[in-house]
Motif scaffolding. Structure first.
Motif, PDB file in Angstrom:
ATOM      1  N   PRO A  57       0.805  -1.218   0.000  1.00 55.09           N
ATOM      2  CA  PRO A  57       0.000   0.000   0.000  1.00 55.09           C
ATOM      3  C   PRO A  57       0.845   1.277   0.000  1.00 55.09           C
ATOM      4  O   PRO A  57       0.480   2.256  -0.638  1.00 55.09           O
ATOM      5  CB  PRO A  57      -0.810  -0.112   1.286  1.00 55.09           C
ATOM      6  N   ASP A  58       1.977   1.255   0.725  1.00 48.36           N
ATOM      7  CA  ASP A  58       2.772   2.484   0.737  1.00 48.36           C
ATOM      8  C   ASP A  58       3.334   2.763  -0.651  1.00 48.36           C
ATOM      9  O   ASP A  58       3.358   3.919  -1.100  1.00 48.36           O
ATOM     10  CB  ASP A  58       3.882   2.416   1.799  1.00 48.36           C
ATOM     11  N   VAL A  59       3.727   1.714  -1.342  1.00 49.20           N
ATOM     12  CA  VAL A  59       4.266   1.897  -2.691  1.00 49.20           C
ATOM     13  C   VAL A  59       3.147   2.300  -3.653  1.00 49.20           C
ATOM     14  O   VAL A  59       3.305   3.208  -4.475  1.00 49.20           O
ATOM     15  CB  VAL A  59       4.956   0.610  -3.180  1.00 49.20           C
ATOM     16  N   SER A  60       2.003   1.651  -3.533  1.00 48.16           N
ATOM     17  CA  SER A  60       0.930   1.948  -4.498  1.00 48.16           C
ATOM     18  C   SER A  60       0.376   3.365  -4.299  1.00 48.16           C
ATOM     19  O   SER A  60       0.055   4.040  -5.268  1.00 48.16           O
ATOM     20  CB  SER A  60      -0.186   0.911  -4.407  1.00 48.16           C
ATOM     21  N   THR A  61       0.326   3.807  -3.038  1.00 48.94           N
ATOM     22  CA  THR A  61      -0.151   5.188  -2.845  1.00 48.94           C
ATOM     23  C   THR A  61       0.894   6.182  -3.312  1.00 48.94           C
ATOM     24  O   THR A  61       0.564   7.214  -3.897  1.00 48.94           O
ATOM     25  CB  THR A  61      -0.493   5.466  -1.364  1.00 48.94           C
TER      26      THR A  61
ATOM     27  N   GLY E 217       8.577   7.096  11.627  1.00 50.69           N
ATOM     28  CA  GLY E 217       7.350   6.346  11.379  1.00 50.69           C
ATOM     29  C   GLY E 217       6.118   7.207  11.579  1.00 50.69           C
ATOM     30  O   GLY E 217       5.154   7.136  10.811  1.00 50.69           O
ATOM     31  N   SER E 218       6.186   8.017  12.613  1.00 48.18           N
ATOM     32  CA  SER E 218       5.072   8.904  12.912  1.00 48.18           C
ATOM     33  C   SER E 218       4.820   9.853  11.742  1.00 48.18           C
ATOM     34  O   SER E 218       3.681  10.030  11.286  1.00 48.18           O
ATOM     35  CB  SER E 218       5.427   9.673  14.186  1.00 48.18           C
ATOM     36  N   LEU E 219       5.890  10.443  11.242  1.00 45.93           N
ATOM     37  CA  LEU E 219       5.753  11.345  10.088  1.00 45.93           C
ATOM     38  C   LEU E 219       5.211  10.582   8.880  1.00 45.93           C
ATOM     39  O   LEU E 219       4.338  11.071   8.164  1.00 45.93           O
ATOM     40  CB  LEU E 219       7.120  11.940   9.733  1.00 45.93           C
ATOM     41  N   MET E 220       5.734   9.369   8.685  1.00 45.37           N
ATOM     42  CA  MET E 220       5.335   8.615   7.508  1.00 45.37           C
ATOM     43  C   MET E 220       3.854   8.266   7.545  1.00 45.37           C
ATOM     44  O   MET E 220       3.160   8.370   6.538  1.00 45.37           O
ATOM     45  CB  MET E 220       6.185   7.342   7.403  1.00 45.37           C
ATOM     46  N   SER E 221       3.374   7.886   8.713  1.00 44.33           N
ATOM     47  CA  SER E 221       1.959   7.516   8.766  1.00 44.33           C
ATOM     48  C   SER E 221       1.076   8.722   8.442  1.00 44.33           C
ATOM     49  O   SER E 221       0.055   8.585   7.791  1.00 44.33           O
ATOM     50  CB  SER E 221       1.606   6.942  10.138  1.00 44.33           C
ATOM     51  N   MET E 222       1.536   9.879   8.884  1.00 41.82           N
ATOM     52  CA  MET E 222       0.728  11.056   8.576  1.00 41.82           C
ATOM     53  C   MET E 222       0.810  11.408   7.101  1.00 41.82           C
ATOM     54  O   MET E 222      -0.165  11.806   6.478  1.00 41.82           O
ATOM     55  CB  MET E 222       1.180  12.236   9.445  1.00 41.82           C
ATOM     56  N   TYR E 223       2.021  11.232   6.550  1.00 39.46           N
ATOM     57  CA  TYR E 223       2.160  11.534   5.132  1.00 39.46           C
ATOM     58  C   TYR E 223       1.317  10.571   4.291  1.00 39.46           C
ATOM     59  O   TYR E 223       0.634  10.980   3.352  1.00 39.46           O
ATOM     60  CB  TYR E 223       3.630  11.452   4.707  1.00 39.46           C
ATOM     61  N   LEU E 224       1.360   9.288   4.660  1.00 34.55           N
ATOM     62  CA  LEU E 224       0.625   8.282   3.880  1.00 34.55           C
ATOM     63  C   LEU E 224      -0.866   8.291   4.187  1.00 34.55           C
ATOM     64  O   LEU E 224      -1.638   7.644   3.504  1.00 34.55           O
ATOM     65  CB  LEU E 224       1.169   6.880   4.171  1.00 34.55           C
TER      66      LEU E 224
END
Ligand SMILES: Nc1ncnc2c1ncn2[C@@H]1O[C@H](COP(=O)(O)OP(=O)(O)OP(=O)(O)O)[C@@H](O)[C@H]1O
Ligand SMILES: Nc1ncnc2c1ncn2[C@@H]1O[C@H](COP(=O)(O)OP(=O)(O)OP(=O)(O)O)[C@@H](O)[C@H]1O
Ligand SMILES: CC(C)C[C@H](N)C(=O)O
Ligand SMILES: [Mg+2]
Ligand SMILES: [Mg+2]
Lengths: 362, 248, 298, 246, 309
Positions: A57-61, E217-224
């Motif tokens: 999902p991270d790659v696809s988004t 990780g915290s930043l990444m979850s918010m970005y994603l």
């Protein structure tokens, strides 16, 4: 605005599920070729931009965002699986771009909070599959049933739907294995000794082949009726297994090349065979093919590429597909795509078994 | 600023090993400058000098472990300058390193076995029995992993191991380091015996008494250069060289 | 299940044949680590290539008994030859460098091999069937059991004993163990260590490839098969003790039994079972069951 | 009560008795040498005292504090430093940094993530390096120094910890005569100057007799004699098993 | 590279980063956000790999815990960001303390494999604990605070967090603590016999590394706008290790270079070919063979040759 209409296509192109992505992509290419040869949409050709989702999902988004922000893409086909589709759907909602998911079957994609104006689900959901499966099981005369499969969303949802519909069919056990397990001997032994006449399962791809090969010498297919989900009725599977595919195995498929019931299907198969250079084609292309056709029709109807209007046009849209008319329900954003169910039998003069008793279930 | 003693090296005598003007660098730092030396058959030659002057490097260069950037090394008149060390070993060169590089997880016997090579013409072949006669201690520990031996025991094992390869020339790097006086004396005796059987030896050593008693000739190194060479007797009498390059 | 001794027996057999299948794969990994001290991420890729090579060989020879033997041996030989080139041209340049670079290299190799396989064989699935004489089931008296699984139960121990004999009872084996400790010194003692290293890498790769070919009749040949096997192989080698062949054998048995029994009793929770086991074993024995601590003398 | 007391210490490796019921003590301020043939158990004894390995039986006390169950770093913190028979430095750190690390550790600055290390303790470090004749090599990586120089560096590192008692395992092995002589002088002087108790092993008898105030002889894991240097020198057993002079 | 040139590099980088949002490309802005997050992640692992000399193959676990916890606190408990993020980081650090205490007893490859096992346990729990994590579908849809929903603002927020974290790690790496870390990497026994409690220091390093990974990780979850189980999978950990190695472990800025290059390569190669693994693999092989010290080695070579001229 002139120039081509960009279509973002996000599919698994590497690893064990690459065959799914490549299959869907073949259908996409074929449909785009046809559309463009017929003069394009609104006089503009379609242009495909393909990205590998890697089942992540991270790659696809990330791929979707890249296509939106860098390439200005506003129409997407893919990703292929439930998890990646769910994730990308969020981006589609936020960015207001059209997102047609060709193959994800999870209910969650277009249910409850997740449903929004821009996401469209073409594959029959697990609830639909459940109803259809039970119908087939009743036809076979199943009285008791065992479940087996990978532990993931599709399995849980499909089994739940079967259970909800199976009435007086008795459940004799569920034997789940972790996702991507490769050894099924323990489960096979359990299934053999369980008190059921029918087994239904969900392992797909290479794992399905492994299951078959491990189960055959144990005699599972001699002593029980077996029905498989996950579109294992695909010709690709039959071709891979060849003579090892046990006769009598029930399966479903979005498409089989040897179906002879519809003119439109024959025409599609001819074009696909031409395009791929082989007559015995696989199942996945039709999903990508239909997705493109839906998108093209919607843009045409909307008279603009503006995603909000295209999305609105998709609501309730009906198109002619190789398997007949398909409509997108404006309430649920789901298409009523049919699927084949059948029983494999060896073929004279061919290495690959084919499904007989073929029914196109709507 | 060299202080060559004139008398000893007769140009006529053919060396079994000739090192001619080799240079060695580690990365950017040059460690050996134009080092030349000769060893005759059955001769025991010593390299002496302070810490870090390049004794070990000279040996490693001869053995082919640390290649020299220029100059030439001749073994029995054939150039071996850039030859890989296993070929040198098979051709009769034996190396006893200073860091006691025993194979720690192999037993003492296995250490010896791994180094075994066919006997060489004209030299009495080395067997386990002969090696144990030289270092009786080792026989008690045949099946003990070499890594568990005491420092001195390891030192003996490295020498013994090299002998199993039946070398014609042995490069002995500080054989007396960490060895008890009694054994030092024994090793000294054995080294002399070895030489008497026709094996040539180059030895780097800090223990000056040991060197002067054993060797035929000595080379003195200083900062990567040979600054003196002469017979052991000459060096013993040359207090100036001793004070300048070996003492404080 | 315990109520029914026949089923229990079958499950034990299942565990054992799976364990032997896993062992054959892990053996090459142990060998390469044991001597070269390289954690070979590409081992799974070699395994996959082996299966594909066997597929192609069988395509020529046809599905006969001889064809199968040729397929397995040919896969090993061809993979070995490729490994030889890779080792000589590329990997050998990294031995003197930092350990981590070798890791990076084998990881890069995985990426390259995967794509090359995809280019040659496509991304679809294939299947190799068991050779005629191993097809079907044999009656073990109380129940039928797949012949091929039985064959693995026999092949595994034979391979184990052969490797063990080689490593522990031959001079070659002693040289390999010495090479692991100090290659410069071994070289100076007259052994062509470069050749030893090539040989070990080739042998390890060939074992992986033959493992792939041997596993194929009970699984699919597809581009995802490497990813699935590599972690299992690592778990085995680690819990057994890196570089220890006996350890790998026992490790394979443990993982085999855990996988089979886990999928019965833990079902889908078996997904964490192997990791829990690894944690427990490493906490109790930090060097694995049969590994030796890298103890040094000071 | 003696400064360092080893009472009835035994160490078995498998079935092998490396140290057999050893009892002896080191007086405060003594320069105590342990000599004995190769494999007598000297290094093993050092390993026991410094906590690298645990004794099978017996007790070891420093200033009355029991050491036997303590970890090496705790023993160091009580005031013991040691060098190793096989050179043991930080190979990729410079000589300067090698000593610096010792100082940081002895002053417990390892818990401070904010205090810059760069030039910390420069003068002190240079002084120590000068003392061991490594002033010119301060910026070279320790691993690239010649064997003998690494030994000298070890000495500096051990001294930097400012120990009350110093254990040196063959401190001059591999050193040239020149360096050996200066090391002897250095060790003797520093130990006296700082009031450090010294326990060391050495096979070079010149070094032993130059430095030691007391000598114990270890043989097959047992102490067979302890005494003043002049007594040991003439001891028959020592002559026979160790020195080998007729 | 010397300290001064590394500092100059970091300063220059910071200036460039300040300018990015003004270049008018949203793609560039978002790409830079991801590159910054991955750089932070690589830097955090380098505390372990580069300084202490422990290679963790389970670092992604803390990245994932930080991300999932942030997602959970923000969306389920609807905590304000100022509380959710520190709590997530704290939670990951507590996990690190527990896991680390067990892991640092092991050495080298065994340490790597034990961390891998723990991270896979975390992964397994994420997959199975559906009500909290969303299971294999992932935690989809995070309620972001209003002020972070514009790409620009998110960029500034990320830049601030990453810069502060980087500055802290820089100070750490030059501190007496950092010096002891390196000593442990070089020679554990020697450090131990200088009075350093090696296990304890390794644990401190482990927790610090996890702490900064959780920030990433915290930043990444918010970005994603979501967090996915793959982020705890061992391949993700492997990816971080590779960024660090690619950049070079023996300098502070190496991991930044490595992570940036790796990510940018992945993204761009993707845009040109579906055979991106092949191209990536070949590039990695070339780097390994030609630049054994990682990218930083290239910089160093360039730097010295420029200096010489
Ligand atoms: N691997 C290396 N890298 C860089 N420099 C080195 C390396 N090995 C040795 N040197 C340097 O080369 C020089 C010569 O070293 P060498 O070991 O040959 O001296 P040596 O005469 O044997 O000294 P010692 O008596 O202490 O053993 C020394 O200055 C040393 O620092
Ligand atoms: N871990 C171990 N396992 C088995 N035996 C060991 C171990 N460590 C040491 N030994 C044995 O114990 C004996 C004493 O070893 P030690 O290293 O203490 O000797 P030493 O007196 O220091 O000798 P040297 O003067 O040669 O350094 C030796 O025979 C050695 O082989
Ligand atoms: C590609 C397919 C296996 C996808 C699957 N039907 C899903 O919904 O996840
Ligand atoms: Mg030397
Ligand atoms: Mg000793």
């Amino acid at each position: 605005e002139d120039g081509p209409i960009k279509v973002g296509v996000i599919l698994p192109m590497s690893g064990g599920s690459a065959y799914v992505g490549e299959g869907i992509f073949t259908g996409v290419e074929l449909a785009v070729k046809q559309v463009n040869e017929a003069g394009g949409v609104l006089g503009r050709p379609l242009e495909i931009l393909l990205r590998d989702e890697q089942l992540r999902p991270d790659v696809s988004t990330a791929a979707m965002r890249e296509l939106i922000t860098l390439e200005g893409v506003q129409h997407f086909i893919g990703p292929a699986t439930s998890a990646t589709s769910l994730a990308n759907s969020q981006i589609a909602r936020e960015e207001k771009v059209v997102n047609i998911s060709p193959s994800a079957k999870t209910e969650a994609l277009t249910a409850g909070e997740n449903l929004h104006d821009y996401i469209f689900q073409l594959a029959p959901t697990t609830d639909v599959d459940g109803v259809r499966t039970v119908e087939v099981l009743k036809g076979i005369g199943t009285e008791s049933i065992c479940f087996t499969g990978f532990d993931y969303a599709y399995t849980h949802d499909w089994f739940a739907a079967v259970r909800a519909n199976m009435g007086d069919i008795r459940e004799a056990g569920a034997f789940l294995v972790p996702m991507n397990a490769t050894d099924f001997s323990a489960t096979i032994t359990q299934l053999l000794s369980a008190d059921c006449d029918t087994v239904i399962g969900t392992q797909f791809g290479g794992s399905f082949i492994a299951f078959i090969k491990q189960a055959t010498p144990f005699g599972l297919f001699d002593s029980k009726t077996v029905l498989w989900g996950s579109n294992t009725g695909d010709h690709a599977v039959a071709a891979a297994l060849g003579a090892e595919l046990p006769a009598g195995l029930w399966a479903s498929a979005a498409d089989v090349w040897y179906y002879e019931g519809l003119e439109s299907h024959a025409a599609y198969q001819e074009a696909l065979a031409d395009f791929q250079g082989r007559k015995e084609t696989d199942m996945w292309p039709i999903t990508g093919y239909n997705a493109v056709k839906f998108l093209a029709a919607a843009i045409d109807t909307a008279g603009t590429t503006d995603p909000t209007e295209v999305a609105a046009a998709l609501d309730g849209l009906t198109i002619q597909t190789p398997l007949g008319e398909i409509t997108i329900d404006p309430e649920t954003n789901r298409a009523n795509s049919p699927e084949f169910y059948g029983r494999f039998e060896p073929q004279d003069g061919s290495n690959a078994a084919r499904m007989t008793d073929l029914r196109l279930v709507r | 600023m060299t202080m060559f003693s004139a008398s000893i090296w007769e140009e006529s005598s053919m060396g079994i090993l000739q090192v001619e003007g080799i240079n060695v660098s580690y990365g950017l730092s040059k460690v050996l400058h134009n080092v030349s030396l000769k060893v005759g058959k059955g001769e025991l030659v010593a390299l002496v000098g302070r810490n870090g002057v390049g004794k070990s490097t000279t040996m490693r260069a001869i053995m082919g472990i640390t290649p020299s950037s220029s100059g030439q090394i001749l073994w029995k008149n054939r150039p071996i300058t850039k030859r890989a060390s296993h070929l040198n070993a098979r051709d009769g060169l034996g190396y006893v390193p200073e860091e006691r590089r025993v194979f720690g997880s192999l037993t003492v016997w296995e250490n010896l076995d791994v180094a075994r090579r066919p006997p060489r013409e004209g030299l009495e072949p080395w067997t386990e029995e002969r090696v144990f006669a030289l270092f009786p201690d080792l026989e008690h520990f045949l099946t003990r992993p070499a890594g568990l031996l005491s420092g001195g025991q390891q030192q003996m094992l490295t020498i013994a191991r090299t002998l199993m390869g039946n070398p014609e020339l042995i490069l002995l790097d500080e054989p007396s380091e960490g060895v008890a006086p009694l054994i030092v004396a024994q090793i000294g005796k054995k080294i002399r015996e070895l030489r008497d059987t026709g094996v040539s030896i180059i030895m780097a050593e800090q223990n000056l008494d040991f060197v002067l008693n054993l060797s035929d000739r000595c080379y003195v190194l200083e900062k990567g250069m040979i600054v003196y060479h002469g017979t052991a007797a000459e060096l013993r009498d040359n207090e100036e060289v001793q004070n300048r390059y070996l003492h404080i | 299940m315990f109520a029914n001794p026949m089923i229990l027996f079958i499950q034990v057999m299942n565990s054992f044949s799976l364990a032997m299948n896993l062992f054959i794969i892990a053996a090459g990994l142990t060998l390469i680590f044991g001597v070269l001290r390289i954690v070979n991420f590409a081992h799974g890729a070699f395994y996959m290539v082996g299966a594909y090579l066997a597929l192609s060989i069988l395509g020529v020879t046809g599905n006969s008994n001889l064809g199968f033997v040729l397929g397995v041996l040919g896969a090993g030989a061809a993979m070995g030859a490729m490994a030889f080139v890779v080792e000589r041209v590329l990997l050998s340049q990294l031995y003197d460098k930092e350990h981590m670079l070798q890791l990076l290299f084998t990881f890069a190799l995985v990426l390259v091999i995967k794509d090359v396989v995809k280019m040659i064989w496509g991304s679809g699935q294939y299947s190799i069937s068991a050779p005629p004489f191993l097809r079907g089931a044999v009656n073990l008296g109380i129940s039928p059991y797949p012949k091929y699984a039985l064959f693995l139960c026999i092949a595994g121990p034979i391979i184990a004993v052969a490797i063990w004999f080689f490593m522990e009872r031959t001079r070659w084996g002693r040289i390999l163990r010495a090479a692991r400790e100090d290659r410069v010194m071994l070289n100076a003692l007259g052994t062509d260590v470069k050749l030893v290293y090539s040989g070990v890498f080739v042998a390890g790769a060939a074992l992986a490839a033959m493992g792939g070919a041997l596993a194929a009749p009970r699984s699919a040949v597809d581009p995802g098969m490497d990813a699935l096997v590599i972690i299992d192989a690592f778990i085995i080698v680690i819990i057994g003790g890196l570089g220890s062949l006996l350890g790998s054998f026992i490790g394979a048995l443990i993982l085999g039994f855990l996988t089979v029994m886990g999928s019965i009793y833990l079902q889908e929770w078996a997904i964490v079972a192997s990791y829990v086991m690894m944690v427990v074993i490493l906490l109790v024995r930090p060097w694995g069951l049969f590994g030796k601590p890298d103890e040094e003398r000071h | 009560m003696a400064f360092l007391e080893i009472t009835d210490a035994t160490k078995k490796f498998g079935g092998f008795l490396a140290i057999n019921a050893v009892t002896f003590c080191v007086e405060r301020g003594a320069r105590h040498a342990i000599i004995g043939p190769n494999g007598a158990g000297k290094t093993t004894l050092f390993n026991l005292i410094s906590g690298l390995i645990l004794p099978t039986t017996g007790s070891i006390t420093l200033e009355g504090k029991r050491l036997a169950k303590k970890k090496p770093h705790e023993i160091v913190q009580i005031g013991m430093a040691r060098s190793f028979q096989k050179v043991n430095v930080f190979p990729r750190k410079t000589a300067f940094e090698n000593v610096q690390v010792a100082l940081i550790a002895s002053r417990k600055l390892q818990y401070n993530p904010f205090r810059g290390a760069a030039e910390l303790f420069r003068d002190e470090i240079m002084e120590l390096l000068e003392q061991v004749k490594l002033g010119a090599d301060s910026e070279r990586r320790a691993g690239e120094l010649a064997h003998g120089k690494q030994k000298q560096l070890e000495l500096a590192v051990a001294l930097a910890a400012e120990p009350k008692i110093l254990l040196l395992d063959e401190p001059t092995a591999g050193m040239s005569i020149a360096e050996t002589l200066s090391s002897i002088a250095l060790i003797r002087d520093i130990v006296q100057e700082r009031g450090i108790t010294l326990l060391f092993t050495e096979h070079d008898m010149n070094v032993v007799f130059e430095i030691a105030s007391t000598i114990s002889v270890l043989h097959h894991g047992e102490i067979i004699a302890t005494g003043l240097p002049q007594e040991i020198r003439v001891n028959d057993d020592v002559q026979r098993i160790y020195l080998g002079r007729e | 590279m010397t300290n001064r040139s590394q500092l100059a590099f970091l300063a220059l980088l910071f200036l460039i980063l300040l300018a990015v949002p003004f270049m008018g490309s949203r793609y560039l802005t978002e790409l830079t956000v991801q590159v910054m997050i991955f750089s932070l992640l690589a830097l955090s692992l380098n505390i372990l790999v580069g300084h202490i000399g422990l290679v963790s193959f389970g670092h992604a676990a803390f990245f994932a815990i930080g991300g999932y916890a942030t997602a959970f606190f923000l969306s389920r408990w609807q905590l304000p960001l100022g509380i959710a993020m520190p709590m997530a980081v704290l939670l990951a650090s507590i996990f690190a303390l527990m896991i680390g205490a067990l892991c640092v007893r092991l050495k080298a490859i065994y340490f790597a494999m034990l961390t891998l096992a723990f991270s896979m346990l975390v992964w397994g729990i994420i997959i199975k604990w559906k009500p909290v994590t969303g299971g294999d579908d992932g935690f989809v849809g995070i309620a972001l605070p209003q002020f972070l929903s514009s790409p620009q603002n998110f960029y500034w927020f990320t830049l601030a967090v990453v810069s502060i974290s980087t500055a802290l790690m820089w100070v750490l790496s030059k501190s007496t603590m950092g010096q002891i870390f390196v000593a442990i990497r070089e020679n554990e026994t020697r450090a131990n016999f200088l009075g350093v409690n090696v296990r304890q220091m390794q644990l401190i390093g482990f927790v610090l590394a996890a702490l900064f990974a959780a920030v990433a990780g915290s930043l990444m979850s918010m970005y994603l706008r979501g967090m996915y189980p793959q982020s705890a999978f061992w391949t993700q950990s492997g990816h971080i290790v590779i960024s660090v190695l690619l950049g070079g472990v023996h300098s502070f800025v190496g991991p930044i270079l490595g992570a940036s290059l790796l990510y940018l390569l992945e993204v761009t190669i993707h845009q040109y070919t579906q055979y991106w693994p092949l191209v990536m693999g070949l590039i990695l092989i070339i780097v390994v063979l030609v630049l054994p010290e990682g990218l930083i080695g290239l910089f160093r070579k360039l730097y010295t040759s420029v200096r010489r001229e």
